[in-house]
Write an enzyme that holds these catalytic residues in place. Structure first.
Site, PDB file in Angstrom:
ATOM      1  N   LYS A   1      43.432  33.891 -22.149  1.00  0.00           N
ATOM      2  CA  LYS A   1      44.319  34.093 -20.999  1.00  0.00           C
ATOM      3  C   LYS A   1      45.758  33.861 -21.427  1.00  0.00           C
ATOM      4  CE  LYS A   1      43.686  29.405 -19.087  1.00  0.00           C
ATOM      5  NZ  LYS A   1      43.302  28.640 -17.869  1.00  0.00           N
TER       6      LYS A   1
ATOM      7  N   PHE B   1      34.350  42.647 -14.124  1.00  0.00           N
ATOM      8  CA  PHE B   1      34.841  42.771 -15.494  1.00  0.00           C
ATOM      9  C   PHE B   1      33.791  42.455 -16.546  1.00  0.00           C
ATOM     10  CE2 PHE B   1      36.753  38.827 -13.598  1.00  0.00           C
ATOM     11  CZ  PHE B   1      35.837  37.908 -14.106  1.00  0.00           C
TER      12      PHE B   1
ATOM     13  N   LYS C   1      45.209  39.224 -14.975  1.00  0.00           N
ATOM     14  CA  LYS C   1      44.493  38.014 -14.542  1.00  0.00           C
ATOM     15  C   LYS C   1      44.661  37.872 -13.031  1.00  0.00           C
ATOM     16  CE  LYS C   1      43.938  33.080 -15.416  1.00  0.00           C
ATOM     17  NZ  LYS C   1      43.700  32.775 -13.983  1.00  0.00           N
TER      18      LYS C   1
END
Length: 278
Positions: A194, A118, A46
């Site tokens: 996440k 991404f 991340k």
């Protein structure tokens, strides 16, 4: 009203009240919960960067505002739409933000920035297919300013935890998990997760709550509003300078928290920074 007057009125209206940019439809993450079969996901680091969509002609922020990158930065980009993150390095968000917010781009500053992609908006196939296509596209473009973020698999939650610990030890933010079989999706969806050692979110400043005791005459807390409309007081994490000159009403702030109460409010919320407009 005459035709000419109507046209003049329209021009004046658009000048005084400009049409606001339309935010692009993008995929947003939920928070990772234990117990999932992590083998069904592709994992990536991340990045603490600025989300940006390449529409084939220019970079725009997640709010739809143009990002004024130098012509040479995007010169080799393809006409295909891309979704990714502008990034410099771990721990360099403030420098990145100052660079990206410039309306007149500074070449020396932008030379430190890379666009890590991404996702391929509206492309067919599974996420695994699209991740492979992104790798091929980045090789074909062969630009030092465009890279496909590394996607990899882990075998179990223990491996995922070790990977997270390794990233965090190097001052990284955390991990993203994207279901390998997911079609292209937009909006907040559990296909994207996440994972961070500490959770964070953003809220809008509604008001300044006066301080008490040693904070008399300064801001004691911010009254903030979450995207779902819930409001709470954010009172920790501020320096004395920030209490004397608090984030303005209407601004977006980032805060960390540990968990969510039954009423949907964050536990142990702590101020991190003002989120610059994108």
């Amino acid at each position: 009203m005459s035709y000419i007057k109507t046209c003049l009125l329209l021009v004046f209206t658009l000048w005084v009240f400009p049409v606001f940019a339309k935010a692009p439809d993008i995929l947003l993450a939920h928070i990772y919960q234990q117990g999932l079969d992590v083998r069904e996901y592709l994992v990536s680091e991340k990045l603490d960067g600025i989300r940006a969509v390449w529409d084939g002609k220019q970079l725009v922020s997640r709010q739809g505002h143009p990002i004024h990158a130098p012509v040479w930065f995007t010169k080799q980009f393809s006409a295909q739409a891309l979704d990714g993150e502008l990034w410099i390095a771990r721990g360099q968000f403030e420098l990145l933000s100052a660079t990206v917010r410039q309306t007149v781009p500074e070449d020396a500053a932008w030379q430190k920035v890379t666009y890590y992609v991404f996702e391929l908006p509206d492309a067919a196939g599974s996420f695994s297919d699209r991740a492979w296509q992104l790798e091929q596209l980045a090789r074909k473009v062969n630009s030092p300013y465009l890279k496909a973020i590394k996607q990899f698999q882990v075998q179990d939650e223990q491996s995922l935890k070790r990977t997270l610990d390794s990233v965090v030890a190097k001052h990284g933010e955390g991990l993203m998990l994207h279901r390998a079989d997911a079609p292209y999706l937009t909006g907040r969806n559990h296909a994207l997760l996440k994972l961070k050692p500490q959770l964070d979110a953003e809220a809008k400043v509604i008001a300044h709550v006066p301080g008490k005791g040693k904070y008399v005459g300064k801001m004691g807390a911010l009254l903030v509003e979450m995207p779902d409309g819930l409001q709470f007081k954010l009172g920790t994490g501020f320096t004395d300078a920030e209490r004397a000159n608090p984030p303005p009403v209407g601004s977006q702030v980032t805060y960390t928290y540990r968990d969510i109460t039954k009423k949907g409010k964050p536990k142990f919320a702590s101020f991190v920074r003002v989120r610059p407009p994108e």
